[in-house]
Design an enzyme around this catalytic site. Structure first.
Site, short mmCIF file in Angstrom:
data_model
loop_
_atom_site.label_atom_id
_atom_site.label_comp_id
_atom_site.label_asym_id
_atom_site.label_seq_id
_atom_site.Cartn_x
_atom_site.Cartn_y
_atom_site.Cartn_z
N HIS A 99 0.80 -1.22 0.00
CA HIS A 99 0.00 0.00 0.00
C HIS A 99 0.84 1.28 0.00
O HIS A 99 0.28 2.38 -0.11
CB HIS A 99 -0.97 0.00 1.19
CG HIS A 99 -2.30 0.61 0.86
ND1 HIS A 99 -3.44 0.38 1.61
CD2 HIS A 99 -2.69 1.45 -0.13
CE1 HIS A 99 -4.45 1.04 1.09
NE2 HIS A 99 -4.03 1.70 0.03
N ASP A 122 -9.89 -0.53 3.90
CA ASP A 122 -8.71 -1.12 4.53
C ASP A 122 -9.01 -1.50 5.97
O ASP A 122 -9.79 -0.84 6.66
CB ASP A 122 -7.59 -0.06 4.51
CG ASP A 122 -6.19 -0.63 4.66
OD1 ASP A 122 -6.04 -1.67 5.33
OD2 ASP A 122 -5.25 -0.02 4.13
N HIS A 124 -6.67 -1.31 8.11
CA HIS A 124 -5.73 -0.46 8.84
C HIS A 124 -5.92 1.01 8.46
O HIS A 124 -6.49 1.32 7.40
CB HIS A 124 -4.29 -0.89 8.55
CG HIS A 124 -4.05 -2.34 8.78
ND1 HIS A 124 -4.20 -3.29 7.79
CD2 HIS A 124 -3.68 -3.01 9.90
CE1 HIS A 124 -3.94 -4.49 8.28
NE2 HIS A 124 -3.62 -4.35 9.56
N ASP A 126 -3.31 3.22 8.04
CA ASP A 126 -2.17 3.68 7.22
C ASP A 126 -1.89 5.16 7.46
O ASP A 126 -1.52 5.90 6.55
CB ASP A 126 -2.43 3.42 5.74
CG ASP A 126 -2.49 1.93 5.41
OD1 ASP A 126 -2.08 1.13 6.27
OD2 ASP A 126 -2.95 1.58 4.32
N HIS A 139 4.28 1.19 4.19
CA HIS A 139 2.91 0.90 3.74
C HIS A 139 1.88 1.24 4.81
O HIS A 139 0.69 1.34 4.51
CB HIS A 139 2.77 -0.56 3.27
CG HIS A 139 2.71 -1.59 4.36
ND1 HIS A 139 2.11 -2.81 4.19
CD2 HIS A 139 3.19 -1.59 5.63
CE1 HIS A 139 2.21 -3.52 5.31
NE2 HIS A 139 2.86 -2.80 6.18
N ASP A 226 -7.36 -1.98 -0.24
CA ASP A 226 -6.43 -2.96 0.29
C ASP A 226 -7.21 -4.25 0.51
O ASP A 226 -8.24 -4.25 1.21
CB ASP A 226 -5.86 -2.44 1.61
CG ASP A 226 -4.75 -3.31 2.18
OD1 ASP A 226 -4.83 -4.54 2.05
OD2 ASP A 226 -3.82 -2.74 2.80
N ASP A 228 -6.76 -6.58 2.42
CA ASP A 228 -6.93 -7.01 3.80
C ASP A 228 -8.12 -6.31 4.47
O ASP A 228 -8.45 -6.60 5.62
CB ASP A 228 -5.65 -6.85 4.62
CG ASP A 228 -5.26 -5.41 4.95
OD1 ASP A 228 -6.14 -4.53 5.00
OD2 ASP A 228 -4.06 -5.16 5.18
N GLU A 271 -1.89 -5.08 -2.03
CA GLU A 271 -1.59 -6.03 -0.96
C GLU A 271 -2.00 -7.47 -1.26
O GLU A 271 -2.25 -8.27 -0.35
CB GLU A 271 -2.18 -5.58 0.38
CG GLU A 271 -1.62 -4.26 0.90
CD GLU A 271 -0.22 -4.35 1.49
OE1 GLU A 271 0.34 -5.46 1.53
OE2 GLU A 271 0.32 -3.29 1.91
#
Length: 299
Positions: A99, A122, A124, A126, A139, A226, A228, A271
């Site tokens: 990312h 996402d 997360h 980031d 990332h 992303d 994930d 990712e």
């Protein structure tokens, strides 16, 4: 939506500091992204991959950021590539890679659409910086950089003023935020729809609310997805999986609603790590979601 799509691959794994995600662009192509989009009716221009070199040393003097110099170089090149495709009138579709490549993608987009709104899909945030990051992996800093916060060699890509507006930025699917990120998100006022909101409100309402934010006074919308963000059951081939994520069907609904809004002007899917995957499942999910966000219909 633009009928010409330019695919730009970025086989970057330095931002994650974990091998495998550099194979993501190949896995996505193998899963049939070009054929899928052409079948919907788009003209697809595959521009190949930006070259990523792996330095012998993972550190740069004076900072804890891993592979900073090479990540900055690649993102500068990506910024130019994205800007060049948009200058042609093409829709840039960037495939990764980790990312950290969002830094270059968004910087390139902002050259043409300086008021871009962003949906950041996402697990997360980031939104770490060198001061808050527990790992030094870039990332986990890409959204912060795109908002104008971080190391100068990253925030200067595309120009020091090429930054996103936090009030036009929405994070969807968050369920793993570092303490420093939580404080930063609250300070900047970035809207976050965590898994709690998705469970409670439903994905349809979340997307409706998100679209109100990212289209209010903007000149386009960028999707940074992303894999994930989805639950590891549906996308096992990611480097930082977090259980309890967005489902496969919820994600298709989100992409379908985004397609119906007809506001998307650029996108990236990142990712995908084939080494950690099962029979290229995660890349196939990525391509299926691309189908939905570009308007694929069952009937």
């Amino acid at each position: 939506m633009n009928s010409n799509i330019s695919i730009i691959g970025v086989p970057m794994d330095l931002g994650a500091d974990r091998r495998g995600v550099d194979m993501g662009p190949s896995a996505i192509r193998y899963a049939g992204v070009v054929e899928r989009l052409e079948k919907i009716g788009y003209t697809v221009h595959d521009e190949g991959d930006i070259v990523v070199r792996r330095p012998k040393q993972n550190t740069t003097a004076g900072t804890n950021l891993k592979y900073l110099d090479e990540i900055a170089r690649v993102n500068r090149e990506l910024c130019d590539a994205v800007s060049g495709e948009m200058k042609k009138g093409h829709f840039p579709l960037v495939i990764g890679g980790d990312h950290s490549i969002a830094i270059g993608t968004i910087a390139g987009v902002l050259q043409h659409r300086p008021k871009t709104g962003v949906i950041w899909y996402d697990a997360h945030g980031d939104m770490n910086t060198a001061e808050t990051s527990p790992s030094g992996n870039i990332h986990g800093m890409s959204l912060a950089v795109s908002l104008g916060y971080g190391h100068e060699s990253l925030t200067s890509i595309g120009g020091a003023d090429a930054n996103l507006d936090p009030e036009k930025t929405v994070l969807i699917g968050a369920r793993a935020l570092d303490p420093g990120e939580k404080e930063f998100i609250q300070k900047l006022g970035v809207k976050v729809f965590t898994m709690h909101e998705i469970d409670r409100m439903g994905m349809a309402r979340v997307m409706e609310e998100a679209l109100k934010i990212v289209t209010n006074g903007t000149d386009g919308v960028h999707l940074s997805l992303d894999l994930d963000g989805l639950d590891p059951h549906d996308c096992p081939g990611v480097g930082t999986p977090v259980i309890g994520g967005i489902s496969y069907r919820e994600s298709h609904l989100a992409m379908e609603i985004l397609a119906e809004a007809n506001v998307l002007t650029s996108a990236e899917f990142v990712e995908v790590n084939p080494i950690l995957d099962q029979m290229n499942q995660t890349a196939r999910v990525a391509v299926a979601l691309m189908g939905s966000v570009f308007g694929e219909k069952l009937l």
